[in-house]
Enzyme design. Sequence first.
Site, PDB file in Angstrom:
ATOM      1  N   ARG A 168       4.148 135.196  64.036  1.00 51.80           N
ATOM      2  CA  ARG A 168       5.854 134.860  62.828  1.00 51.80           C
ATOM      3  C   ARG A 168       4.683 134.486  61.673  1.00 51.80           C
ATOM      4  O   ARG A 168       5.417 134.288  60.733  1.00 51.80           O
ATOM      5  CB  ARG A 168       5.595 133.281  62.855  1.00 51.80           C
TER       6      ARG A 168
ATOM      7  N   ARG B 208      -2.590 139.312  55.618  1.00 52.62           N
ATOM      8  CA  ARG B 208      -2.234 140.467  54.299  1.00 52.62           C
ATOM      9  C   ARG B 208      -3.799 140.093  53.540  1.00 52.62           C
ATOM     10  O   ARG B 208      -4.623 139.505  53.331  1.00 52.62           O
ATOM     11  CB  ARG B 208      -1.532 139.873  52.893  1.00 52.62           C
TER      12      ARG B 208
ATOM     13  N   ARG C 244       9.709 119.480  70.799  1.00 53.64           N
ATOM     14  CA  ARG C 244       8.190 118.643  70.199  1.00 53.64           C
ATOM     15  C   ARG C 244       9.613 117.272  69.032  1.00 53.64           C
ATOM     16  O   ARG C 244      10.510 117.889  68.895  1.00 53.64           O
ATOM     17  CB  ARG C 244       7.079 119.081  69.072  1.00 53.64           C
TER      18      ARG C 244
ATOM     19  N   ARG D 269       1.211 118.138  57.425  1.00 58.62           N
ATOM     20  CA  ARG D 269       1.074 118.513  56.461  1.00 58.62           C
ATOM     21  C   ARG D 269       2.098 117.614  55.841  1.00 58.62           C
ATOM     22  O   ARG D 269       2.567 116.472  55.545  1.00 58.62           O
ATOM     23  CB  ARG D 269       1.800 119.447  56.452  1.00 58.62           C
TER      24      ARG D 269
ATOM     25  N   GLU E 133       3.839 114.386  57.725  1.00 61.10           N
ATOM     26  CA  GLU E 133       4.650 115.164  58.637  1.00 61.10           C
ATOM     27  C   GLU E 133       3.820 114.731  59.467  1.00 61.10           C
ATOM     28  O   GLU E 133       2.843 115.283  60.270  1.00 61.10           O
ATOM     29  CB  GLU E 133       5.119 115.994  58.195  1.00 61.10           C
TER      30      GLU E 133
ATOM     31  N   TYR F 119      14.061 127.894  69.386  1.00 60.01           N
ATOM     32  CA  TYR F 119      13.628 127.374  67.752  1.00 60.01           C
ATOM     33  C   TYR F 119      14.299 128.494  67.255  1.00 60.01           C
ATOM     34  O   TYR F 119      14.450 130.155  66.696  1.00 60.01           O
ATOM     35  CB  TYR F 119      12.732 127.596  66.997  1.00 60.01           C
TER      36      TYR F 119
ATOM     37  N   ASP G 181      16.105 129.848  63.330  1.00 62.44           N
ATOM     38  CA  ASP G 181      15.956 129.702  61.092  1.00 62.44           C
ATOM     39  C   ASP G 181      17.075 130.133  61.489  1.00 62.44           C
ATOM     40  O   ASP G 181      18.512 130.223  61.942  1.00 62.44           O
ATOM     41  CB  ASP G 181      15.260 130.886  61.025  1.00 62.44           C
TER      42      ASP G 181
HETATM   43  P1  FAD Z   1      21.957 121.117  64.415  1.00 59.46           P
HETATM   44  O1  FAD Z   1      21.510 121.288  63.170  1.00 59.46           O
HETATM   45  O2  FAD Z   1      20.854 120.718  65.212  1.00 59.46           O
HETATM   46  O3  FAD Z   1      23.360 121.073  64.254  1.00 59.46           O
HETATM   47  C1  FAD Z   1      23.411 119.966  66.008  1.00 59.46           C
HETATM   48  C2  FAD Z   1      24.398 119.060  66.102  1.00 59.46           C
HETATM   49  O4  FAD Z   1      24.866 118.241  67.461  1.00 59.46           O
HETATM   50  C3  FAD Z   1      24.059 118.188  65.090  1.00 59.46           C
HETATM   51  O5  FAD Z   1      24.107 117.688  63.995  1.00 59.46           O
HETATM   52  C4  FAD Z   1      23.888 116.947  66.744  1.00 59.46           C
HETATM   53  O6  FAD Z   1      23.892 115.350  65.989  1.00 59.46           O
HETATM   54  C5  FAD Z   1      25.328 117.149  67.000  1.00 59.46           C
HETATM   55  N1  FAD Z   1      25.272 116.666  67.943  1.00 59.46           N
HETATM   56  C6  FAD Z   1      24.252 117.169  69.864  1.00 59.46           C
HETATM   57  N2  FAD Z   1      24.864 116.725  70.709  1.00 59.46           N
HETATM   58  C7  FAD Z   1      25.828 116.156  70.659  1.00 59.46           C
HETATM   59  C8  FAD Z   1      27.061 115.351  70.705  1.00 59.46           C
HETATM   60  N3  FAD Z   1      27.427 115.124  72.201  1.00 59.46           N
HETATM   61  N4  FAD Z   1      28.596 115.143  70.120  1.00 59.46           N
HETATM   62  C9  FAD Z   1      28.727 114.835  69.045  1.00 59.46           C
HETATM   63  N5  FAD Z   1      27.305 116.050  68.292  1.00 59.46           N
HETATM   64  C10 FAD Z   1      26.659 116.185  68.852  1.00 59.46           C
HETATM   65  N6  FAD Z   1      15.274 127.235  59.807  1.00 59.46           N
HETATM   66  C11 FAD Z   1      15.211 128.041  58.408  1.00 59.46           C
HETATM   67  O7  FAD Z   1      15.870 129.022  57.991  1.00 59.46           O
HETATM   68  N7  FAD Z   1      14.159 127.622  57.652  1.00 59.46           N
HETATM   69  C12 FAD Z   1      13.253 126.669  57.639  1.00 59.46           C
HETATM   70  O8  FAD Z   1      12.398 126.469  56.412  1.00 59.46           O
HETATM   71  C13 FAD Z   1      13.602 126.383  58.147  1.00 59.46           C
HETATM   72  N8  FAD Z   1      12.786 124.667  58.556  1.00 59.46           N
HETATM   73  C14 FAD Z   1      12.894 123.520  59.333  1.00 59.46           C
HETATM   74  C15 FAD Z   1      11.802 122.880  59.801  1.00 59.46           C
HETATM   75  C16 FAD Z   1      12.016 121.871  61.057  1.00 59.46           C
HETATM   76  C17 FAD Z   1      11.335 120.749  60.898  1.00 59.46           C
HETATM   77  C18 FAD Z   1      12.763 122.229  62.138  1.00 59.46           C
HETATM   78  C19 FAD Z   1      12.820 121.755  63.674  1.00 59.46           C
HETATM   79  C20 FAD Z   1      14.099 123.108  61.950  1.00 59.46           C
HETATM   80  C21 FAD Z   1      13.244 124.311  60.241  1.00 59.46           C
HETATM   81  N9  FAD Z   1      14.966 124.799  60.482  1.00 59.46           N
HETATM   82  C22 FAD Z   1      14.582 126.327  59.729  1.00 59.46           C
HETATM   83  C23 FAD Z   1      15.752 125.684  61.362  1.00 59.46           C
HETATM   84  C24 FAD Z   1      17.293 124.809  61.095  1.00 59.46           C
HETATM   85  O9  FAD Z   1      16.742 123.772  61.098  1.00 59.46           O
HETATM   86  C25 FAD Z   1      17.618 125.139  62.172  1.00 59.46           C
HETATM   87  O10 FAD Z   1      18.578 126.955  61.940  1.00 59.46           O
HETATM   88  C26 FAD Z   1      19.164 125.142  61.933  1.00 59.46           C
HETATM   89  O11 FAD Z   1      19.519 122.954  61.944  1.00 59.46           O
HETATM   90  C27 FAD Z   1      20.383 124.870  63.151  1.00 59.46           C
HETATM   91  O12 FAD Z   1      21.315 124.626  62.849  1.00 59.46           O
HETATM   92  P2  FAD Z   1      22.138 124.360  64.758  1.00 59.46           P
HETATM   93  O13 FAD Z   1      23.797 124.134  63.805  1.00 59.46           O
HETATM   94  O14 FAD Z   1      22.701 125.110  65.226  1.00 59.46           O
HETATM   95  O15 FAD Z   1      21.989 122.802  65.627  1.00 59.46           O
HETATM   96  N1  UDP Z   2      -0.134 127.545  62.294  1.00 59.18           N
HETATM   97  C1  UDP Z   2      -1.274 127.007  62.180  1.00 59.18           C
HETATM   98  N2  UDP Z   2      -1.807 126.159  60.897  1.00 59.18           N
HETATM   99  C2  UDP Z   2      -1.080 126.232  59.618  1.00 59.18           C
HETATM  100  C3  UDP Z   2       0.389 126.618  59.984  1.00 59.18           C
HETATM  101  C4  UDP Z   2       0.782 127.309  60.845  1.00 59.18           C
HETATM  102  O1  UDP Z   2      -2.172 126.682  63.180  1.00 59.18           O
HETATM  103  O2  UDP Z   2      -1.542 125.922  58.690  1.00 59.18           O
HETATM  104  C5  UDP Z   2       0.806 127.878  63.568  1.00 59.18           C
HETATM  105  C6  UDP Z   2       1.547 126.808  64.056  1.00 59.18           C
HETATM  106  O3  UDP Z   2       1.177 126.426  66.078  1.00 59.18           O
HETATM  107  C7  UDP Z   2       3.321 127.310  64.427  1.00 59.18           C
HETATM  108  C8  UDP Z   2       3.035 128.522  64.158  1.00 59.18           C
HETATM  109  O4  UDP Z   2       1.874 128.793  63.257  1.00 59.18           O
HETATM  110  O5  UDP Z   2       3.664 126.333  64.992  1.00 59.18           O
HETATM  111  C9  UDP Z   2       4.074 128.721  63.344  1.00 59.18           C
HETATM  112  O6  UDP Z   2       3.863 128.325  62.048  1.00 59.18           O
HETATM  113  P1  UDP Z   2       4.843 128.037  60.648  1.00 59.18           P
HETATM  114  O7  UDP Z   2       4.837 127.731  59.843  1.00 59.18           O
HETATM  115  O8  UDP Z   2       6.116 129.578  61.119  1.00 59.18           O
HETATM  116  O9  UDP Z   2       5.563 126.758  61.464  1.00 59.18           O
HETATM  117  P2  UDP Z   2       7.185 125.794  61.349  1.00 59.18           P
HETATM  118  O10 UDP Z   2       8.152 126.814  60.062  1.00 59.18           O
HETATM  119  O11 UDP Z   2       7.652 126.000  62.783  1.00 59.18           O
HETATM  120  O12 UDP Z   2       6.762 124.668  61.250  1.00 59.18           O
END
Ligand code: FAD
Ligand code: UDP
Length: 382
Positions: A172, A176, A248, A278, A299, A347, A349
């Site tokens: 991912r 560069r 996780r 972070r 975090e 996972y 985005d």
């Molecule tokens: P969710 O957002 O999880 O929605 C599912 C919903 O279903 C929830 O609100 C839940 O309450 C509901 N639900 C589940 N079971 C039930 C039930 N039985 N009854 C009623 N309701 C229920 N993507 C990016 O593009 N850029 C980013 O920078 C980025 N950062 C992230 C950072 C983190 C820490 C994480 C974990 C993810 C990140 N993502 C990012 C990914 C992004 O969060 C997801 O793409 C997005 O949330 C997916 O949407 P979803 O609707 O599939 O799931």
């Molecule tokens: N990663 C790392 N060091 C960093 C940032 C990322 O080792 O400083 C690794 C880590 O295993 C992470 C993966 O690279 O899960 C992908 O990074 P990204 O920033 O895409 O993670 P996410 O958005 O899933 O938190």
Amino acid sequence: MKNILIVGAGFTGAVIARELAEQGHKVRVIDSREHVAGNCFSERDKKTGIMVHIYGPHIFHTDNEEVWEYINRFTEMMPYINRVKTTVYGKVFSLPINLHTINQFFNKTCSPKEARDLIENKSDQSILDPITFEEQALRFVGRELYEAFFKGYTVKQWGMSPSELPASILKRLPVRFNYDDNYFSHKYQGMPRDGYTPIVANILNHHNITVELEHEYQEVDREGVDHLFFTGPIDSWYGYKFGRLGYRTLDFEKFHTEDDFQGTAVMNYGEENIPFTRITDHKYFAPWEQHVGSVCYREFSRACTPDDTPYYPIRQMGEMELLNKYLTLAETEKNISFAGRLGTYRYLDMDVTIAEALNMARIYLESLEETKKMPVFTVNVR
Ligand code: FAD
Ligand code: UDP
């Protein structure tokens, strides 16, 4: 006109709801949380007014024109480039690994070609086809950079050695040989001016859609429903009968400072002996706003228990075997489709989430016209 039930008011549920509502179908969306937007939920911090991303920082980035146009229909996207720093060995470096990182780390003034030669010398060329995260790192950046920036961070993030994780996780991140420190390589990148929650609320704002919050799905909700789209965890649908899929989860330690805490949005900590991965300062996610002081989150990553919010699917061999059992059951279902990051245990985005939801709605509408069976999955989940 069909009666549709959608479980989950995140991006997946909202986009499917809107697409079907616009074609005249009646859509009921339920979510167990007290807010829409799922894990993308954002709100203003009460003390400072800074927009905070409650379930972790979210930056929108995509190459997909249709998705970029779609999101811009529902919000004003502000220019934003994600630039990440990392602290290791008492120094601050730039990520993803770029010419600045390489020169600073090795105390050199290399040109792009010299840096490429340097890294090639340090990398393990005997690894022809990297399978694990560790092999991928040793092959492409060499041991010193791997141990400084990736090893400790990855152990903290995933709770296991990089030698047990797939190479795809590291793929991912780019390496560069110029000074480009944009964390992403996509054509479009931005931040919604008012956060993510109003986008999802706007998508759901349609006369054919009703939304019920704090409503956990129950059997009775399915009565009179022609098709159900389930965006919750696939193992929860089956009452975890084969066991729970591993995730996780994250703990966030929130704190305020009167001064600017770290001068940037994201500061990673590469060393394993620092317990958090972070610190994010959310005022820097809205550089067009003016705020004094900072609101930050440390975090911490750990194994998800039944009481926690699932974040990152682990997808190791054990989990994939379990997933296959649930998929085999799911594939025999009628009038239900599983979607989104939890429904397909991947996972995703946000842009991929939206693209998949648009596609699923399209396939459903076509299945009505052609009186074909709607598939349980519209992507390859295995
Ligand atoms: P969710 O957002 O999880 O929605 C599912 C919903 O279903 C929830 O609100 C839940 O309450 C509901 N639900 C589940 N079971 C039930 C039930 N039985 N009854 C009623 N309701 C229920 N993507 C990016 O593009 N850029 C980013 O920078 C980025 N950062 C992230 C950072 C983190 C820490 C994480 C974990 C993810 C990140 N993502 C990012 C990914 C992004 O969060 C997801 O793409 C997005 O949330 C997916 O949407 P979803 O609707 O599939 O799931
Ligand atoms: N990663 C790392 N060091 C960093 C940032 C990322 O080792 O400083 C690794 C880590 O295993 C992470 C993966 O690279 O899960 C992908 O990074 P990204 O920033 O895409 O993670 P996410 O958005 O899933 O938190």
